[in-house]
Design a protein around this motif. Structure first.
Motif, PDB file in Angstrom:
ATOM      1  N   LEU A  50       0.836  -1.200   0.000  1.00 24.65           N
ATOM      2  CA  LEU A  50       0.000   0.000   0.000  1.00 24.65           C
ATOM      3  C   LEU A  50       0.872   1.253   0.000  1.00 24.65           C
ATOM      4  N   THR A  51       1.929   1.237   0.804  1.00 22.70           N
ATOM      5  CA  THR A  51       2.861   2.370   0.820  1.00 22.70           C
ATOM      6  C   THR A  51       3.458   2.587  -0.557  1.00 22.70           C
ATOM      7  N   LEU A  52       3.850   1.503  -1.224  1.00 19.72           N
ATOM      8  CA  LEU A  52       4.461   1.605  -2.551  1.00 19.72           C
ATOM      9  C   LEU A  52       3.474   2.191  -3.561  1.00 19.72           C
ATOM     10  N   ILE A  53       2.223   1.748  -3.510  1.00 16.51           N
ATOM     11  CA  ILE A  53       1.203   2.256  -4.435  1.00 16.51           C
ATOM     12  C   ILE A  53       0.979   3.751  -4.222  1.00 16.51           C
ATOM     13  N   ILE A  54       0.833   4.143  -2.946  1.00 13.59           N
ATOM     14  CA  ILE A  54       0.620   5.557  -2.620  1.00 13.59           C
ATOM     15  C   ILE A  54       1.810   6.396  -3.080  1.00 13.59           C
ATOM     16  N   SER A  55       3.016   5.886  -2.836  1.00 16.49           N
ATOM     17  CA  SER A  55       4.220   6.631  -3.200  1.00 16.49           C
ATOM     18  C   SER A  55       4.360   6.780  -4.706  1.00 16.49           C
ATOM     19  N   ILE A  56       4.073   5.715  -5.445  1.00 15.23           N
ATOM     20  CA  ILE A  56       4.169   5.780  -6.910  1.00 15.23           C
ATOM     21  C   ILE A  56       3.191   6.809  -7.462  1.00 15.23           C
ATOM     22  N   LEU A  57       1.968   6.785  -6.960  1.00 16.39           N
ATOM     23  CA  LEU A  57       0.974   7.757  -7.405  1.00 16.39           C
ATOM     24  C   LEU A  57       1.393   9.181  -7.069  1.00 16.39           C
ATOM     25  N   GLY A  58       1.906   9.351  -5.849  1.00 12.82           N
ATOM     26  CA  GLY A  58       2.329  10.685  -5.419  1.00 12.82           C
ATOM     27  C   GLY A  58       3.475  11.237  -6.242  1.00 12.82           C
ATOM     28  N   ILE A 104       6.339   9.065   3.628  1.00 18.21           N
ATOM     29  CA  ILE A 104       5.558   7.821   3.530  1.00 18.21           C
ATOM     30  C   ILE A 104       6.418   6.687   2.993  1.00 18.21           C
ATOM     31  N   LEU A 105       7.187   6.956   1.940  1.00 13.02           N
ATOM     32  CA  LEU A 105       8.025   5.928   1.326  1.00 13.02           C
ATOM     33  C   LEU A 105       9.121   5.447   2.275  1.00 13.02           C
ATOM     34  N   LEU A 106       9.787   6.361   2.964  1.00 14.42           N
ATOM     35  CA  LEU A 106      10.901   5.997   3.833  1.00 14.42           C
ATOM     36  C   LEU A 106      10.454   5.225   5.082  1.00 14.42           C
ATOM     37  N   HIS A 107       9.230   5.403   5.503  1.00 12.95           N
ATOM     38  CA  HIS A 107       8.758   4.682   6.690  1.00 12.95           C
ATOM     39  C   HIS A 107       8.194   3.299   6.364  1.00 12.95           C
ATOM     40  N   LYS A 108       8.127   2.956   5.087  1.00 10.57           N
ATOM     41  CA  LYS A 108       7.819   1.606   4.605  1.00 10.57           C
ATOM     42  C   LYS A 108       6.362   1.179   4.759  1.00 10.57           C
ATOM     43  N   THR A 109       5.729   1.457   5.888  1.00 12.87           N
ATOM     44  CA  THR A 109       4.317   1.108   6.046  1.00 12.87           C
ATOM     45  C   THR A 109       3.556   2.342   6.506  1.00 12.87           C
ATOM     46  N   PRO A 110       2.271   2.424   6.171  1.00 13.09           N
ATOM     47  CA  PRO A 110       1.483   3.594   6.573  1.00 13.09           C
ATOM     48  C   PRO A 110       1.463   3.821   8.077  1.00 13.09           C
ATOM     49  N   ILE A 111       1.347   2.744   8.850  1.00 16.58           N
ATOM     50  CA  ILE A 111       1.215   2.906  10.291  1.00 16.58           C
ATOM     51  C   ILE A 111       2.498   3.442  10.925  1.00 16.58           C
ATOM     52  N   ARG A 112       3.652   3.105  10.362  1.00 17.81           N
ATOM     53  CA  ARG A 112       4.915   3.641  10.885  1.00 17.81           C
ATOM     54  C   ARG A 112       5.006   5.139  10.650  1.00 17.81           C
ATOM     55  N   TYR A 113       4.519   5.570   9.497  1.00 18.59           N
ATOM     56  CA  TYR A 113       4.540   7.004   9.213  1.00 18.59           C
ATOM     57  C   TYR A 113       3.560   7.747  10.115  1.00 18.59           C
ATOM     58  N   ILE A 114       2.388   7.142  10.348  1.00 17.16           N
ATOM     59  CA  ILE A 114       1.399   7.738  11.245  1.00 17.16           C
ATOM     60  C   ILE A 114       1.990   7.882  12.653  1.00 17.16           C
ATOM     61  N   LYS A 115       2.713   6.848  13.107  1.00 17.58           N
ATOM     62  CA  LYS A 115       3.330   6.904  14.435  1.00 17.58           C
ATOM     63  C   LYS A 115       4.374   8.007  14.498  1.00 17.58           C
ATOM     64  N   ALA A 116       5.182   8.138  13.455  1.00 16.77           N
ATOM     65  CA  ALA A 116       6.224   9.163  13.430  1.00 16.77           C
ATOM     66  C   ALA A 116       5.620  10.564  13.479  1.00 16.77           C
ATOM     67  N   VAL A 117       4.564  10.776  12.701  1.00 15.62           N
ATOM     68  CA  VAL A 117       3.909  12.086  12.696  1.00 15.62           C
ATOM     69  C   VAL A 117       3.249  12.356  14.046  1.00 15.62           C
ATOM     70  N   ASP A 118       2.622  11.333  14.624  1.00 22.61           N
ATOM     71  CA  ASP A 118       1.968  11.502  15.917  1.00 22.61           C
ATOM     72  C   ASP A 118       2.972  11.852  17.006  1.00 22.61           C
ATOM     73  N   ASN A 119       4.131  11.209  16.985  1.00 28.69           N
ATOM     74  CA  ASN A 119       5.155  11.511  17.987  1.00 28.69           C
ATOM     75  C   ASN A 119       5.735  12.907  17.805  1.00 28.69           C
ATOM     76  N   ALA A 120       5.736  13.392  16.572  1.00 25.48           N
ATOM     77  CA  ALA A 120       6.332  14.699  16.285  1.00 25.48           C
ATOM     78  C   ALA A 120       5.383  15.853  16.590  1.00 25.48           C
ATOM     79  N   ILE A 121       4.108  15.691  16.259  1.00 25.54           N
ATOM     80  CA  ILE A 121       3.144  16.789  16.439  1.00 25.54           C
ATOM     81  C   ILE A 121       1.864  16.253  17.061  1.00 25.54           C
ATOM     82  N   LYS A 122       1.957  15.823  18.289  1.00 27.86           N
ATOM     83  CA  LYS A 122       0.796  15.261  18.978  1.00 27.86           C
ATOM     84  C   LYS A 122      -0.347  16.277  19.006  1.00 27.86           C
TER      85      LYS A 122
END
Length: 306
Positions: free
Chosen positions: A145-153, A181-199
């Motif tokens: 899913l991450t790959l599909i989103i990244s390719i489209l983006g 999104i691409l560097l975090h490999k999965t959507p949930i990892r990116y969501i966690k990173a963003v949540d930790n950065a800007i709660k």
């Protein structure tokens, strides 16, 4: 429940942004100090006041049509004063009734003590990645899913620059979004990173670009027009406000923006009102209230207080 709902509704009628902030802050503070309050319903009560925003002083559609000689995708109309939209008797009556009845509705939904879930600060913890066999969990942890989103983006970004696009705040934000999104490999990892950065604002910051994309697809593909036109086609002068209200509520599920919805649906409603000799002010307010009510189903702006 009564206090939070009433204050939130009044504040949202004055200004939607102010109402969301004051309602959320008040709900969280009261949940810490008042024992026996169901935190889930308290947050819902704080958000429920948002239903009146588009009939209030910051309603984007009625404020937009005040501009003299309004023009929207080839549709031209004279300025529609606030006396024909926000300050009509019917709009003020709707606002007052909602502001007075919403607190009572939420009051009667208060659960029994054994079903009450109180706010517990010690339960607040860092965002956790949960894996199970549910469909949503599989999507969240999917590298495909991450790959599909990244390719489209990145396909869009490349097309944008190849067509003469230049660096701007929007394009830079888009590049960072899809790179992250691409560097975090999965959507949930990116969501966690963003949540930790800007709660607190992570959900809005992350989802709003995608909602903007959905709005673009619906407007440019004509899907929003197809939905709106279908409702208009079965309307008469008497039923136009009802079908405008219902169609706006449906489209709002995909375009959670009053201004965006006006761009998508406004020309169709104005044409219909003009052809049926229906008062433009009433048609505009039917669209505005239609945009507002399904926010209760799709609580995008409640993400900051959840």
């Amino acid at each position: 429940m009564l206090l939070v709902t009433f204050i939130s509704a009044i504040a949202c009628w004055l200004n939607w942004g102010f109402g969301l902030v004051i309602g959320g802050l008040l709900a969280k503070e009261l949940s810490r100090k008042v024992k026996g309050v169901d935190y889930r319903l308290l947050i819902a009560s704080a958000y429920s006041g948002f239903v009146v925003w588009h009939g209030g002083l910051s309603g984007s559609i009625p404020l937009k049509v005040v501009e003299a000689g309004g023009r929207l995708k080839g549709v031209q109309f004279d300025s529609i004063p606030l006396s024909q939209t926000l300050f009509t008797n019917f709009n003020l009556a709707i606002s007052i009734i909602l502001i007075l009845t919403l607190p009572l509705i939420n009051y009667f939904m208060i659960p029994d003590k054994d079903k009450t879930i109180e706010f517990k600060p010690e339960e607040e913890k860092e965002f956790e990645i949960i894996k199970d066999n549910s469909f949503s969990s599989k999507l969240e942890n999917s590298m495909l899913l991450t790959l599909i989103i990244s390719i489209l983006g990145f396909a869009y970004i490349i097309k944008y620059f190849s067509n003469g696009g230049s660096l701007s705040l929007d394009s830079v934000n888009l590049i960072f979004l899809f790179t992250g999104i691409l560097l975090h490999k999965t959507p949930i990892r990116y969501i966690k990173a963003v949540d930790n950065a800007i709660k607190g604002t992570a959900g809005i910051v992350l989802q709003f670009p995608f909602y903007g994309g959905i709005m673009g697809i619906m407007v440019e593909s004509g899907l929003a027009s197809i939905i709106a036109n279908w409702f208009v086609s079965i309307s008469s002068a008497k039923t136009l406000p009802l079908f405008t209200f219902l169609s706006a509520g449906l489209i709002n599920l995909f375009i959670p923006s009053g201004g965006g919805q006006w761009v998508a649906q406004g020309p169709i409603i104005v044409k219909a009102a003009q052809s049926l000799n229906f008062p433009l002010g009433k048609a505009v307010m039917a669209l505005a209230w239609g945009d507002a009510w399904t926010n209760m189903i799709q609580p995008f702006w409640a993400l900051t207080i959840i």
